[in-house]
Design a protein around this motif. Structure first.
Motif, PDB file in Angstrom:
ATOM      1  N   THR A   1      39.111  36.168  31.713  1.00  0.00           N
ATOM      2  CA  THR A   1      38.777  37.568  31.932  1.00  0.00           C
ATOM      3  C   THR A   1      37.896  37.681  33.164  1.00  0.00           C
ATOM      4  O   THR A   1      36.969  36.874  33.338  1.00  0.00           O
ATOM      5  CB  THR A   1      38.025  38.144  30.716  1.00  0.00           C
TER       6      THR A   1
ATOM      7  N   GLY B   1      44.816  33.354  39.054  1.00  0.00           N
ATOM      8  CA  GLY B   1      45.700  34.498  38.845  1.00  0.00           C
ATOM      9  C   GLY B   1      46.539  34.406  37.589  1.00  0.00           C
ATOM     10  O   GLY B   1      46.641  35.374  36.810  1.00  0.00           O
ATOM     11  N   GLU B   2      47.166  33.252  37.345  1.00  0.00           N
ATOM     12  CA  GLU B   2      48.033  33.102  36.175  1.00  0.00           C
ATOM     13  C   GLU B   2      47.236  33.206  34.885  1.00  0.00           C
ATOM     14  O   GLU B   2      47.666  33.847  33.905  1.00  0.00           O
ATOM     15  CB  GLU B   2      48.761  31.759  36.244  1.00  0.00           C
ATOM     16  N   GLU B   3      46.068  32.597  34.861  1.00  0.00           N
ATOM     17  CA  GLU B   3      45.230  32.641  33.650  1.00  0.00           C
ATOM     18  C   GLU B   3      44.701  34.049  33.383  1.00  0.00           C
ATOM     19  O   GLU B   3      44.548  34.445  32.220  1.00  0.00           O
ATOM     20  CB  GLU B   3      44.070  31.644  33.794  1.00  0.00           C
ATOM     21  N   LEU B   4      44.446  34.810  34.428  1.00  0.00           N
ATOM     22  CA  LEU B   4      44.034  36.205  34.251  1.00  0.00           C
ATOM     23  C   LEU B   4      45.190  37.048  33.714  1.00  0.00           C
ATOM     24  O   LEU B   4      45.007  37.905  32.846  1.00  0.00           O
ATOM     25  CB  LEU B   4      43.527  36.779  35.576  1.00  0.00           C
ATOM     26  N   ARG B   5      46.390  36.807  34.226  1.00  0.00           N
ATOM     27  CA  ARG B   5      47.550  37.578  33.767  1.00  0.00           C
ATOM     28  C   ARG B   5      47.875  37.313  32.293  1.00  0.00           C
ATOM     29  O   ARG B   5      48.303  38.201  31.567  1.00  0.00           O
ATOM     30  CB  ARG B   5      48.770  37.253  34.629  1.00  0.00           C
ATOM     31  N   THR B   6      47.690  36.055  31.878  1.00  0.00           N
ATOM     32  CA  THR B   6      48.032  35.690  30.503  1.00  0.00           C
ATOM     33  C   THR B   6      46.887  35.919  29.519  1.00  0.00           C
ATOM     34  O   THR B   6      47.058  35.697  28.315  1.00  0.00           O
ATOM     35  CB  THR B   6      48.456  34.215  30.432  1.00  0.00           C
TER      36      THR B   6
ATOM     37  N   ARG C   1      41.245  34.591  43.425  1.00  0.00           N
ATOM     38  CA  ARG C   1      42.311  35.308  42.743  1.00  0.00           C
ATOM     39  C   ARG C   1      43.563  34.428  42.624  1.00  0.00           C
ATOM     40  O   ARG C   1      44.239  34.438  41.598  1.00  0.00           O
ATOM     41  CB  ARG C   1      42.629  36.590  43.506  1.00  0.00           C
TER      42      ARG C   1
END
Length: 297
Positions: A256, A247-252, A243
């Protein structure tokens, strides 16, 4: 400091720096003085401890053995001095090794308030996703992130945190290849693994009482976490990440999360101490701080 303590301390710093000139600068001595001290130690021990070239020095087998014990003795001496001064006056140098992406996104930000409280303490950070020889590299603390037993049981260790692992892919990959509905479908997808840390080609999932161990098709194997992350963002396949790592790539929306109903065993974050379980005051202080900082959500 008597001659033997000085010889030991100078030798240890040369070994840690990998350079006579750099060690001389840090010790506020001339390079000929440092060379002379190390040579006197080797003469007294009747063995060669360092292999010298024009650019660097490296430990011999005898040097590595002496280094391991010398660092423990120097740590005990520092512990005695630090106990007198108190923890508010931590000083000296600590060499800290860590994996690249976890170090960048978790360890270094957590170190900022600690270093602000101890301005006389200097930290040398070595970032690598390959497993180093911690003794010959002069590492005081190594941060390890992984699943399963630790490599060397002779080292001291402390678990600092658990980090969630998950499966991710880029929307561009999923648009072309679709999203796996269950772990078994991963066998029909291109997967990206990191050899050396999470680089197992068998991924084990649980869903309630159901267990699924899947031998994935590793189309791409990369030696570093940033490389795995970059390949996943580029749409080259499905990757295993933490995570914190993604984390940053999931938020942006660059990545996925897949198979959210299925769980992977969390990765354990350990601090490893090559000098053994008896810690110097400054090592203990850093590890206590990281343990508190990394355990927070």
């Amino acid at each position: 400091m008597n001659n033997r303590w000085q010889e030991m301390a100078v030798f240890a710093r040369v070994a840690e720096c990998g350079s006579l000139s750099r060690a001389a600068r840090e010790l506020s001595l001339s390079q000929p003085s440092v060379s002379r001290i190390v040579s006197a130690l080797e003469a007294r021990l009747s063995t060669t401890l360092l292999l010298r070239t024009t650019r660097s020095v490296s430990l011999t087998d005898a040097g590595a053995l002496y280094m391991e014990r010398a660092r423990r003795l120097l740590a005990e001496m520092e512990e005695a001095e630090q106990a007198t001064r108190g923890l508010d006056s931590l000083h000296g140098v600590i060499r800290l090794a860590m994996p690249v992406l976890y170090g960048t996104r978790a360890i270094i930000p957590a170190m900022a308030p600690f270093l602000a409280r101890h301005p006389d303490l200097r930290v040398e950070i070595v970032m690598s996703d390959t497993r180093q020889n911690l003794v010959t590299d002069g590492v005081d603390i190594a941060i390890r992130v992984g699943v399963g037993p630790l490599d060397n049981s002779s080292f001291g260790a402390r678990r600092l945190a658990l980090v969630e692992r998950l499966v991710v892919a880029a929307p561009s990959y999923l648009h072309i290849h679709g999203s796996p509905a269950d772990p078994v479908e991963l066998t029909r997808h291109a997967c990206i693994i990191q050899h050396g840390l999470f680089g197992r080609e068998s991924w084990r999932f649980t869903h309630g009482q159901t267990v699924a161990a899947v031998d994935v098709s590793a189309k791409l194997s990369i030696s570093s976490a940033p490389g795995v992350l970059a390949a996943a963002v580029a749409g080259m396949g499905i990757a295993l990440a933490t995570r914190i790592m993604a984390g940053e790539e999931l938020r942006t929306g660059q990545l996925t999360q897949l198979l959210e109903a299925w769980q992977l065993a969390p990765a354990e974050v350990h601090a490893i101490f090559p000098a053994g379980p008896k810690l110097s005051a400054k090592v203990r202080a850093i590890v206590d701080h990281l343990g508190e900082a990394l355990s927070k959500p």
